[in-house]
Design a protein around this motif. Structure first.
Motif, PDB file in Angstrom:
ATOM      1  N   GLN B 549       0.814  -1.209   0.000  1.00  0.00           N
ATOM      2  CA  GLN B 549       0.000   0.000   0.000  1.00  0.00           C
ATOM      3  C   GLN B 549       0.857   1.273   0.000  1.00  0.00           C
ATOM      4  O   GLN B 549       0.564   2.236  -0.695  1.00  0.00           O
ATOM      5  N   SER B 550       1.948   1.263   0.791  1.00  0.00           N
ATOM      6  CA  SER B 550       2.777   2.460   0.913  1.00  0.00           C
ATOM      7  C   SER B 550       3.335   2.874  -0.451  1.00  0.00           C
ATOM      8  O   SER B 550       3.429   4.058  -0.768  1.00  0.00           O
ATOM      9  N   GLU B 553       0.791   4.494  -2.559  1.00  0.00           N
ATOM     10  CA  GLU B 553       0.601   5.885  -2.147  1.00  0.00           C
ATOM     11  C   GLU B 553       1.679   6.806  -2.733  1.00  0.00           C
ATOM     12  O   GLU B 553       1.395   7.953  -3.089  1.00  0.00           O
ATOM     13  N   GLU B 556       0.470   7.597  -6.173  1.00  0.00           N
ATOM     14  CA  GLU B 556      -0.583   8.620  -6.122  1.00  0.00           C
ATOM     15  C   GLU B 556       0.039   9.995  -5.931  1.00  0.00           C
ATOM     16  O   GLU B 556      -0.351  10.976  -6.556  1.00  0.00           O
ATOM     17  N   ASN B 557       0.998  10.041  -5.038  1.00  0.00           N
ATOM     18  CA  ASN B 557       1.594  11.312  -4.641  1.00  0.00           C
ATOM     19  C   ASN B 557       2.399  11.984  -5.753  1.00  0.00           C
ATOM     20  O   ASN B 557       2.319  13.201  -5.929  1.00  0.00           O
TER      21      ASN B 557
END
Lengths: 85, 570
Positions: B549-550, B553, B556-557
């Protein structure tokens, strides 16, 4: 920023990319390589058009593509409030 | 004043300028050393990128190459500019947002694995070292021709200069020196081009003179005349070319994608303050590059017309002085096969009496066109600026790969900032010495490998970075498998069809041409290897678990510009 908004921002960005990369492809691989022979029957000044695209025109188009993308994205960043402060 | 005095003055002044800038902008922290503190304006970065990008090959060899290839030369023109569109649209803004210092940094973090990081470091080192050796050789050639020292001596002088500002200034010193070098090299390229364009066509803009009417009263277009000259001598018409369409397509694609995957180009976009600066700075870079790249084909056509008119079917004893001068360097060779005392320059190998090296076209152009001595000296300074700026950029990638990607990230994470900086400087110094060694003792394959460095970059980095940004699903297993398959396939094809390793060495290479896969030359094979990388990575990633998940992210960032801050340390 909400997740939904982020998705819209990204989708819009991808749309720009597809359109601009299509132009990128057509001006170089299209006009400069695949359709060069056909375009060479047209002459502008001393240049056969296909040859001109291969050795001059495609490069001018590349520059224009980048600056259009910069302008579009700067606007989009503001619209979705994700621009840098 | 004679050429030699002028050369000493102009080259000496330009070097004093570079060293002055290096002292003024020396790096005080690792951040300044790696990415110039992340504070370079997009315009300056664009100029520095252009100088970094345009090597001795662009400045000295490219126009000559095009002049012999005609239409086919377009593979270099489009291939080495079109990659900037990919950089600006697909890579630069996201990598800038990611905000680290190197390409292996991105690969290692995005694919949460030191294996991926190591594979990336090895690829970066292979690509950069082969490239830099060719640059040092270019420095040596220019020095030896214009300062009349030996090539070895020329390489050593070049090493000392580069050592001085790359080791002292890091990225900060290099960037501001490159801005100055860009100005020198573009001025040196344009002045003779404009003079020659006026002489041949009466038009001061080479890009227009290229398609203009000849000045000789014939009323013919330059390109029509050149097509005719070429065909009379048995060559293909200048505007037609001889390569197959599929090969032209593949080479152009491999060069474009390779450009976008070269670590020393990508790292430049870490030096600007913001994401939007990264986008626009790619635009400026291409604009500055395009000034030279749209002039080069014009220079090529002018030079070929001039050359054929000067030598074809003329008495050998009537040749101008420049012809004799370059003959002594063995870059022009004449052999009077039929004993008539005239020069026959034709396609047919048995009847042809003249061989001309690609590299002299730009260097000899001012002499061929009878330009003043200071212009000839200027061209020497320009060639040196082009070679030195590229060498410095590559050396920085090498030193960063060692000090940061290996020492800091893998072997000794607790290293202090001061020591890391020391390691970076030491690595740069060692790299200069190794590059200088290869410049003095060039392995025969350097020139061939430089062209293939693009294939290697296309086959390894490009897919891993693109999928790292545009696919959240791409995982470590997929990316590593893809990179390994891509680069192995490329190396195999190169060894087989460029070096003939499996079929009895270099002599066998010509006969192997019929065996090319899909009719694609080794130079264009990066395209196929890149597609293989993509395919393998996608298949493997869907058979293995998605990334944590990290990492999703992170992806996404990096897709939104806000919050980029400055290029930061961990």
């Amino acid at each position: 920023m909400s997740n939904h908004n982020l998705q819209n921002y990204w989708k819009k960005n991808l749309q720009y990319l597809v359109i601009l990369l299509a132009v990128w492809f057509l001006s170089s691989y299209g006009a400069g390589i695949l359709f060069t022979d056909a375009l060479n029957s047209i002459k502008i000044g001393g240049f056969k058009l296909g040859f001109w695209f291969a050795q001059q025109g495609s490069i001018y188009v590349f520059i224009i593509i980048i600056f259009i993308y910069v302008a579009l994205m700067n606007k989009l960043d503001k619209e979705f409030d994700v621009d840098e402060k | 004043m004679d050429v030699k005095t002028w050369t000493y003055i102009i080259v000496g002044l330009s070097f004093a300028l570079y060293i002055g800038i290096a002292i003024w902008s020396r790096a005080g922290s690792t951040k300044e050393f790696y990415v110039a503190g992340g504070g370079v304006s997009p315009l300056a970065n664009g100029m520095a990128t252009a100088a970094d990008w345009m090597s001795a090959a662009s400045f000295i060899s490219m126009a000559g190459l095009i002049s012999f290839m005609g239409y086919d030369g377009a593979v270099y023109l489009m291939g080495w500019t079109g990659g900037y569109v990919l950089l600006a649209l697909l890579l630069a803004p996201y990598l800038r947002k990611f905000g680290k210092y190197t390409v292996p940094d991105f690969i290692g973090d995005r694919y949460y694995s030191n294996t991926a990081r190591t594979v990336a470091v090895i690829c970066a080192l292979i690509v950069s070292f082969t490239y830099v050796a060719g640059q040092m050789r270019g420095v040596g050639v220019v020095f030896s021709r214009f300062l009349e020292v030996s090539i070895e001596m020329g390489v050593v002088i070049g090493m000392i200069i580069v050592l001085f500002y790359a080791v002292l200034g890091g990225m900060k010193g290099i960037t501001y020196t490159q801005v100055a070098q860009y100005c020198v090299l573009i001025f040196a390229y344009m002045v003779p081009a404009i003079f020659i364009s006026i002489a041949l066509t009466g038009n001061a803009i080479p890009q227009l003179g290229f398609g203009g009417v000849l000045n000789d009263g014939s009323g013919m277009y330059l390109l029509d005349k050149l097509d005719g000259l070429n065909q009379d001598l048995g060559f293909a018409a200048y505007t037609d070319g001889t390569k197959s369409m599929v090969d032209v397509f593949a080479i152009t694609f491999a060069l474009m994608v390779g450009t976008a995957g070269l670590p020393h180009v990508i790292v430049r976009f870490f030096t600007v303050p913001k994401v939007k600066d990264a986008r626009v700075s790619a635009g400026y870079a291409l604009l500055f590059i395009a000034i030279l790249y749209t002039t080069a084909p014009a220079v090529a056509a002018f030079a070929r017309t001039n050359m054929i008119n000067t030598v074809s079917n003329k008495e050998y004893t009537q040749m101008p002085e420049w012809f004799k001068k370059w003959e002594t360097t063995k870059l022009i060779k004449f052999e009077d096969k039929n004993g008539d005392g005239k020069i026959q320059y034709v396609k047919d190998k048995d009847a042809n009496e003249l061989t001309v090296d690609n590299d002299i076209m730009v260097l000899a152009n001012p002499e061929i066109a009878n330009l003043p001595n200071w212009v000839i000296a200027l061209v020497a300074a320009g060639g040196l600026a082009a070679a030195l700026s590229t060498a410095a950029g590559l050396l920085l990638v090498i030193s960063t790969s060692v000090s940061r990607d290996l020492i800091k990230m893998q072997w000794n994470p607790n290293v202090s900032e001061k020591n890391e900086l020391l390691y970076a400087r030491l690595a740069a110094a060692v790299a200069v010495i190794v590059a200088g060694y290869f410049g003095i003792n060039p392995p025969g394959f350097v020139a061939a490998v430089v062209a293939l460095a693009f294939g290697l970059a296309a086959a390894s980095f490009f897919p891993a970075i693109i999928m790292g940004i545009f696919s959240k699903r791409m995982n470590m297993q997929g990316a590593v498998a893809g990179m390994i398959v891509g680069i192995s396939l490329m190396i195999f094809y190169m060894l087989k069809f460029k070096f003939g390793i499996f079929d009895g060495g270099k002599d066998a290479v010509d006969a192997l041409k019929d065996g090319w896969w899909f009719g694609i030359s080794p130079e264009g094979f990066g395209t196929v290897a890149m597609l293989a990388n993509f395919a393998v990575a996608l298949v493997v990633s869907y058979m293995t678990p998605p990334p944590p998940q990290s990492v999703q992210e992170i992806v996404e960032n990096i897709r939104i510009p806000r919050g980029s801050g400055e290029a930061h340390a961990h």
